[in-house]
Write a protein that holds these residues in place. Structure first.
Motif, PDB file in Angstrom:
ATOM      1  N   ILE A 112       0.843  -1.195   0.000  1.00  0.00           N
ATOM      2  CA  ILE A 112       0.000   0.000   0.000  1.00  0.00           C
ATOM      3  C   ILE A 112       0.878   1.244   0.000  1.00  0.00           C
ATOM      4  N   VAL A 113       0.610   2.149  -0.924  1.00  0.00           N
ATOM      5  CA  VAL A 113       1.367   3.391  -1.050  1.00  0.00           C
ATOM      6  C   VAL A 113       0.400   4.562  -0.930  1.00  0.00           C
ATOM      7  N   ALA A 114       0.655   5.469   0.002  1.00  0.00           N
ATOM      8  CA  ALA A 114      -0.160   6.684   0.135  1.00  0.00           C
ATOM      9  C   ALA A 114       0.490   7.778  -0.712  1.00  0.00           C
ATOM     10  N   ALA A 115      -0.078   8.011  -1.888  1.00  0.00           N
ATOM     11  CA  ALA A 115       0.533   8.973  -2.811  1.00  0.00           C
ATOM     12  C   ALA A 115      -0.478   9.413  -3.852  1.00  0.00           C
ATOM     13  N   ASP A 116      -0.178  10.529  -4.498  1.00  0.00           N
ATOM     14  CA  ASP A 116      -0.944  10.991  -5.647  1.00  0.00           C
ATOM     15  C   ASP A 116      -0.652  10.074  -6.826  1.00  0.00           C
ATOM     16  N   ALA A 117      -1.690   9.685  -7.574  1.00  0.00           N
ATOM     17  CA  ALA A 117      -1.524   8.727  -8.660  1.00  0.00           C
ATOM     18  C   ALA A 117      -0.540   9.234  -9.712  1.00  0.00           C
ATOM     19  N   TRP A 118      -0.673  10.494 -10.095  1.00  0.00           N
ATOM     20  CA  TRP A 118       0.209  11.056 -11.124  1.00  0.00           C
ATOM     21  C   TRP A 118       1.653  11.027 -10.640  1.00  0.00           C
ATOM     22  N   ARG A 119       1.870  11.480  -9.414  1.00  0.00           N
ATOM     23  CA  ARG A 119       3.238  11.521  -8.893  1.00  0.00           C
ATOM     24  C   ARG A 119       3.821  10.121  -8.788  1.00  0.00           C
ATOM     25  N   PHE A 120       3.003   9.164  -8.383  1.00  0.00           N
ATOM     26  CA  PHE A 120       3.507   7.794  -8.272  1.00  0.00           C
ATOM     27  C   PHE A 120       3.979   7.285  -9.633  1.00  0.00           C
ATOM     28  N   LEU A 121       3.160   7.460 -10.664  1.00  0.00           N
ATOM     29  CA  LEU A 121       3.535   6.999 -11.993  1.00  0.00           C
ATOM     30  C   LEU A 121       4.793   7.703 -12.497  1.00  0.00           C
TER      31      LEU A 121
END
Length: 513
Positions: free
Chosen positions: A344-353
């Motif tokens: 599980i990663v708590a992050a913004d989807a765009w930033r993660f990609l």
């Protein structure tokens, strides 16, 4: 000498008061913007409207301050009034929404009044400083303190105030702050104040403290009128309002008062979202889920024995925490978020990609509807271009795409956006796209779009055992669209024009306004 020392002490208090009232004023503005975003949708539009109304009202207040004869009395009365109007801003808005169904008029009336009163503060403080003869008084010092207060408020609001107080209690607490400023001003300038001021202040403070103590009960009353079922959890996080309701064995999740799932029919949505992509993918060892913090999509992914890892990326860590650890919620997803294969990663989807270097065989986008620009970017050409770079050569992705019935152009805009996304495996080509839809009672006719970098074999889906809804026959039917929801000439969505959010709002407004 004594009078000079007294004036200096009073001047120091007034500068501190400037800081405190600046903090309170900006908090009220942020509360109004957040509430309007939660309850009216389209956060960009609502924040823009709130800021515009508030600043123009402050300008009006600054102008009107010249008509206040006694600066000190005017400042004290402004603080008492702000304590009531600003303090009860969130309670009034919540109750208006729960009992009247609309907040536009009370929201902007209260916001305008708060802005006028806030705009009067600095001119009145400056006049009081001059009246008491503070030798070191400079108007720019007052402005500096005011701006520092605004900075502190803007940092504290998302990091401290919302997580620990919530909107209802925060509004009332900062109303008490304004009243505290009024009370200390009455004490420090007691020779220049009246009994009426003191009595009014006492009544206002008693009412505000009483309301603050009862804040949680007021939240319960509002929730009881907003939701049909019993509210078993209600929390405000820095990202959204989380509400979970239950009636007998039926549990529903609401984010910002919009339904996300109902246990009576969530299997229809999640099976349709997950299994076409999972069953069609030539390989599914590594799976990425963007959104879906409730773990329902993860539950469906883990039905496949050859899945080696699942990366779940959700912006709000509180959602995944609740659905991993809460004894009533974790069973709804079969404990999937505690599976050792799940990261599980708590992050913004765009930033993660943008930041991850991993590639995935299957990517599932369980993201909120593109109701505003901030969400529309997650359905854009630019976002999908980033997405395909994280897909393997035979990768498959699927996204929920809203309702082809209620927002027809929005649905087909998402499909066309994926079709026009650059294919990294076949230069000069777009992605290979399969739009489909199904009926979910909680949402209505709901659509999805599956995309791949290579053509998928036309065959029956090898679905896993144990599904409640999806079959090979249902999958074939899902790819057929009747005339009134069939493809339109909707434009692809990009971060340059955000046509998708316009399509979405126009579609839903046509049905429900």
């Amino acid at each position: 000498m004594t009078e000079t020392k007294s004036a200096t002490q009073k001047g120091a208090w007034l500068l501190l008061a400037t800081f405190l009232v600046a903090v309170a004023s900006l908090i009220y503005e942020l509360i109004a913007a957040t509430l309007s975003s939660y309850l009216l949708g389209d956060s960009v539009r609502q924040f823009s409207f709130v800021i515009g109304v508030f600043l123009s009202a402050m300008g009006l207040g600054a102008y009107l301050s010249r008509f206040v004869g006694a600066a000190l009395a005017g400042f004290v009365w402004a603080q008492i009034t702000l304590g009531i109007v600003g303090g009860f801003l969130a309670p009034v808005i919540y109750f208006a929404y729960a009992f009247l169904g609309d907040i536009t008029v009370p929201l902007y009336l209260l916001l305008a009044l708060i802005g006028v009163l806030s705009g009067m503060e600095i001119p009145l403080i400056a006049r009081v400083l001059e009246d008491i003869g503070v030798r070191q008084f400079r108007f720019e010092n007052v402005l500096t303190v005011d701006y520092v207060g605004a900075l502190i408020a803007s940092i504290a609001f998302p990091l401290l105030i919302i997580p620990h107080l919530g909107l209802m209690s925060a509004s009332l607490a900062f109303g008490c702050l304004n009243l505290g400023v009024a009370g200390l001003s009455l004490l420090i300038f007691r020779d220049s104040t009246t009994r009426t001021m003191k009595v009014s202040w006492g009544v206002a403070m008693a009412a505000s403290i009483g309301a603050l103590v009862m804040a949680e009960r007021m939240v319960s009353v509002v929730d009881a009128n907003l939701f049909e079922d019993d509210v078993i959890l209600s929390e405000t996080t820095p990202y959204q309002q989380i509400t979970i309701t239950r009636f007998r064995e039926r549990t529903r999740l609401f984010l910002d008062h919009a339904i996300q799932f109902d246990t009576l029919d969530e299997h229809r949505y999640h099976e349709a979202l997950v299994h076409p992509a999972m069953a069609s993918a030539p390989r599914r060892a590594h799976v990425l889920i963007l959104g879906g913090g409730d773990g329902m999509a993860t539950r469906e992914v883990l039905r496949y024995d050859d899945v080696q890892s699942v990366t779940l990326v959700d912006l709000d860590p509180r959602v995944t925490e609740l659905f991993r650890e809460h004894p009533d919620l974790a069973p709804l997803n079969g404990g999937s978020l505690s599976d050792p294969r799940v990261n599980i990663v708590a992050a913004d989807a765009w930033r993660f990609l943008d930041e991850t270097g991993k590639q995935f065989d299957v990517i599932i986008l369980d993201l909120p509807d593109p109701k505003n620009i901030a969400l529309s970017k997650l359905y854009s050409l630019e976002f999908y271009a980033l997405l395909v770079e994280r897909m393997t050569a035979q990768g498959v992705a699927t996204t929920q795409a809203g309702s082809p019935l209620f927002a027809q152009d929005a649905f087909w805009s998402i499909a066309r956006t994926l079709e026009e996304t650059r294919n990294p495996v076949q230069p000069g080509e777009g992605l290979f796209v399969t739009p489909y839809h199904t009926y979910v009672p909680s949402f209505g006719d709901w659509g999805f779009v599956m995309a791949s970098v290579a053509p998928l074999a036309a065959r029956d889906l090898p679905l896993p055992d144990g599904l409640e809804y999806l079959t090979a026959a249902e999958w074939q039917a899902a790819q057929s669209f009747s005339r009134d929801i069939d493809r339109t000439d909707a434009e692809p969505n990009s971060i340059q024009d955000h046509v998708l959010s316009g399509y979405y709002q126009a579609g839903w407004d046509a049905w429900f306004q």
